[in-house]
Design a protein around this motif. Structure first.
Motif, PDB file in Angstrom:
ATOM      1  N   LYS A 106       0.812  -1.213   0.000  1.00 51.15           N
ATOM      2  CA  LYS A 106       0.000   0.000   0.000  1.00 51.15           C
ATOM      3  C   LYS A 106       0.849   1.268   0.000  1.00 51.15           C
ATOM      4  N   ASP A 107       2.144   1.112   0.176  1.00 47.08           N
ATOM      5  CA  ASP A 107       3.045   2.260   0.161  1.00 47.08           C
ATOM      6  C   ASP A 107       4.098   2.107  -0.929  1.00 47.08           C
ATOM      7  N   SER A 108       3.782   1.311  -1.949  1.00 39.36           N
ATOM      8  CA  SER A 108       4.713   1.074  -3.048  1.00 39.36           C
ATOM      9  C   SER A 108       4.155   1.683  -4.329  1.00 39.36           C
ATOM     10  N   TRP A 109       4.997   2.416  -5.050  1.00 37.97           N
ATOM     11  CA  TRP A 109       4.518   3.210  -6.186  1.00 37.97           C
ATOM     12  C   TRP A 109       5.278   2.894  -7.469  1.00 37.97           C
ATOM     13  N   ARG A 376       7.737  11.909 -10.221  1.00 40.18           N
ATOM     14  CA  ARG A 376       7.679  11.177  -8.959  1.00 40.18           C
ATOM     15  C   ARG A 376       6.223  11.002  -8.550  1.00 40.18           C
ATOM     16  N   ARG A 377       5.816   9.761  -8.285  1.00 38.28           N
ATOM     17  CA  ARG A 377       4.484   9.464  -7.755  1.00 38.28           C
ATOM     18  C   ARG A 377       4.651   9.009  -6.307  1.00 38.28           C
ATOM     19  N   GLU A 378       3.768   9.461  -5.429  1.00 36.43           N
ATOM     20  CA  GLU A 378       3.926   9.147  -4.008  1.00 36.43           C
ATOM     21  C   GLU A 378       2.599   9.270  -3.286  1.00 36.43           C
ATOM     22  N   GLY A 379       2.517   8.616  -2.117  1.00 34.08           N
ATOM     23  CA  GLY A 379       1.337   8.695  -1.266  1.00 34.08           C
ATOM     24  C   GLY A 379       1.466   9.827  -0.266  1.00 34.08           C
ATOM     25  N   GLY A 380       0.798   9.665   0.879  1.00 34.98           N
ATOM     26  CA  GLY A 380       0.871  10.680   1.922  1.00 34.98           C
ATOM     27  C   GLY A 380       0.342  12.014   1.448  1.00 34.98           C
ATOM     28  N   TYR A 382       1.073  13.639  -1.002  1.00 33.83           N
ATOM     29  CA  TYR A 382       0.966  13.719  -2.457  1.00 33.83           C
ATOM     30  C   TYR A 382      -0.294  13.035  -2.979  1.00 33.83           C
ATOM     31  N   GLY A 383      -1.011  12.322  -2.101  1.00 35.35           N
ATOM     32  CA  GLY A 383      -2.303  11.765  -2.468  1.00 35.35           C
ATOM     33  C   GLY A 383      -2.272  10.673  -3.512  1.00 35.35           C
ATOM     34  N   GLY A 384      -1.134  10.004  -3.661  1.00 30.88           N
ATOM     35  CA  GLY A 384      -1.030   8.950  -4.669  1.00 30.88           C
ATOM     36  C   GLY A 384      -0.866   9.464  -6.084  1.00 30.88           C
ATOM     37  N   GLN A 385      -0.716  10.757  -6.229  1.00 33.72           N
ATOM     38  CA  GLN A 385      -0.578  11.361  -7.548  1.00 33.72           C
ATOM     39  C   GLN A 385       0.894  11.624  -7.887  1.00 33.72           C
ATOM     40  N   ALA A 386       1.119  11.977  -9.127  1.00 29.29           N
ATOM     41  CA  ALA A 386       2.470  12.267  -9.599  1.00 29.29           C
ATOM     42  C   ALA A 386       2.644  13.769  -9.783  1.00 29.29           C
ATOM     43  N   ASN A 400       6.298  20.951  -7.253  1.00 28.79           N
ATOM     44  CA  ASN A 400       6.857  20.109  -6.197  1.00 28.79           C
ATOM     45  C   ASN A 400       5.814  19.306  -5.441  1.00 28.79           C
ATOM     46  N   THR A 401       4.545  19.492  -5.764  1.00 26.24           N
ATOM     47  CA  THR A 401       3.455  18.602  -5.361  1.00 26.24           C
ATOM     48  C   THR A 401       2.460  18.619  -6.512  1.00 26.24           C
ATOM     49  N   PRO A 402       1.564  17.647  -6.557  1.00 28.25           N
ATOM     50  CA  PRO A 402       0.564  17.656  -7.629  1.00 28.25           C
ATOM     51  C   PRO A 402      -0.447  18.786  -7.491  1.00 28.25           C
TER      52      PRO A 402
END
Length: 449
Positions: A106-109, A376-380, A382-386, A400-402
């Motif tokens: 669930k934390d792998s992108w 870069r795509r990320e959770g937290g 960043y909401g799972g977005q790139a 620097n954020t979506p």
């Protein structure tokens, strides 16, 4: 008379062997390649890069003996995507790795695509011995292990990071491997990886086949854990330094010592004359750990220059002019086609990078006449977005954020990215956004889960 004739004949044969390059050396004339990738090394965290509280004589010497790139970039702001780009020659989201691959699903992108072709596979087909020592971070099991992807030899760490440099665990799991076998070595990870690399170089001493060794340290990635004796040296030398900064300095100086051991081993084994050595980093330094990116804005996780511009040096004895610099633009994904050209093998189709061999050899080459992208795509938060950056020549768009507006900078005129341009008046802004949109559309068809 007969004796003189024999001497003349021997002399003629020696001259002929020298002229045709046919010597009695056991080493192949095909160049060896040693690619050293360090983890989270900031653009300002070497003495040759301007750090005044740090002493890195071995990496400095590597730079002085070779070519320094002042505009070399990682392909992402974090680990996995940059490693995917280096090894595949493609943008990381084109091979299924837009973000960090982790052991918690669930934390792998990212997930390296099964049809990805890595430089290890290409060089192996050319007759190279292929090895990775150190951090892999592109998959935890088949078919995504180094041995699945063209590496004859793997001794290192499959996971994303270590919770401790001495116990080598991540979330209580041991990801240390000797090929497919789980192992549990003792000692500091930097020393362990160096010793394994030296063992490998010792084994190559009389091998006729060329080798490609990808030496991927996890230093100076957090947790910042230098050996005590190295930390004590920093405190003795820099009495006013903060503990956080001192730990980072000591960890990098310890890394530098190990790089020196690798270079010494190359020479002692007679491999120095025919080996291209590349030294670079997977992204910028983490500011919250008192790492430094010099005067550049931002750090790890940022698309600002401090997050993606990395210290990079190329050394190739008698091929690359020593103590030289270039401001040519290049990226990690350019190493794949460069290695292919050096090895004399045909470049596979669909590679996004370009060979920078002409630049390495001191020849004129235009490298910035292309649209390039970072992802870069990320959770937290960043909401799972790139989120992305894109560049063409001197112009760069950044977010620097979506969730923040895209800014436009002229990097040549505003290296520190403090003066965003009025986007409504510039055609280059529209073109950069259009090209980035097309890149996003293409990568939308690449599975990453």
């Amino acid at each position: 008379m007969k004796k003189n004739y024999i001497c003349q004949s021997v002399l003629f044969i020696m001259i002929w062997f020298y002229a045709t390059g046919q010597t009695t050396s056991h080493h192949s004339k095909t160049p060896n390649i040693l690619c050293i990738l360090v983890d989270d090394l900031g653009y300002g965290d070497l003495s040759i890069q301007g750090a005044t509280d740090m002493q890195t004589p071995n990496i400095d010497n590597l730079a002085r003996q070779g070519l320094t790139f002042t505009n070399f970039y990682a392909n992402s702001t974090v680990c996995s995507p940059s490693r995917a780009a280096l090894l595949s020659g493609k943008y990381p989201d084109m091979v299924g790795v837009p973000g960090v691959i982790r052991q918690v699903s669930k934390d792998s992108w990212g997930n390296l695509t099964d049809n990805s072709l890595l430089i290890s596979e290409v060089l192996k087909s050319k007759g190279y011995q292929t090895a990775i020592i150190g951090k892999w971070h592109l998959g935890l099991g088949n078919p995504d292990t180094p041995n699945d992807k063209g590496f004859d030899y793997f001794k290192g760490f499959l996971g994303d990071m270590m919770d401790d440099y001495w116990t080598h665990r991540r979330g209580g799991i041991n990801w240390m491997r000797d090929n497919e076998k789980e192992i549990d070595p003792k000692g500091h990870a930097t020393d362990i990886f160096t010793n394994w690399a030296i063992d490998y170089l010792n084994d190559r001493k009389d091998d006729e086949a060329p080798f490609f060794m990808y030496l991927a340290y996890n230093a100076p990635h957090f947790p910042i854990q230098p050996p005590k004796e190295w930390l004590d040296k920093v405190f003795d030398r820099e009495p006013n330094i903060s503990e956080k900064r001192a730990k980072n300095v000591a960890l990098i100086e310890h890394l530098d010592f190990n790089i020196g051991s690798i270079m010494q081993s190359l020479k002692e084994n007679g491999l120095d004359d025919n080996t291209l050595v590349v030294f670079t980093s997977d992204n910028g330094g983490a500011l919250w750990y008192a790492q430094s990116n010099g005067d550049l804005r931002g750090g790890k996780q940022d698309m600002y220059e401090g997050g993606i511009r990395v210290p990079t040096y190329f050394y190739w004895k008698n091929k690359i002019a020593p103590n030289t610099k270039t401001n040519s633009f290049a990226m990690l994904m350019d190493l794949f086609p460069t290695f292919c050209e050096i090895a004399g093998t045909q470049l596979p189709k669909g590679i996004d990078g370009i060979s920078i061999l002409p630049t390495l050899l001191g020849n004129s080459q235009e490298t910035d006449n292309r649209y390039v992208y970072w992802v870069r795509r990320e959770g937290g938060k960043y909401g799972g977005q790139a989120y992305y950056a894109a560049r063409y020549k001197d112009f760069k768009i950044v977010q620097n954020t979506p969730f923040e507006p895209i800014q436009l900078f002229n990097i040549k005129n505003d290296e520190h990215e403090t003066q965003p341009l009025n986007t409504s008046e510039l055609e280059v802004y529209k073109k950069l956004k259009t090209e980035l949109q097309e890149h996003i559309r293409k990568t939308g068809g690449i599975p990453w889960q």
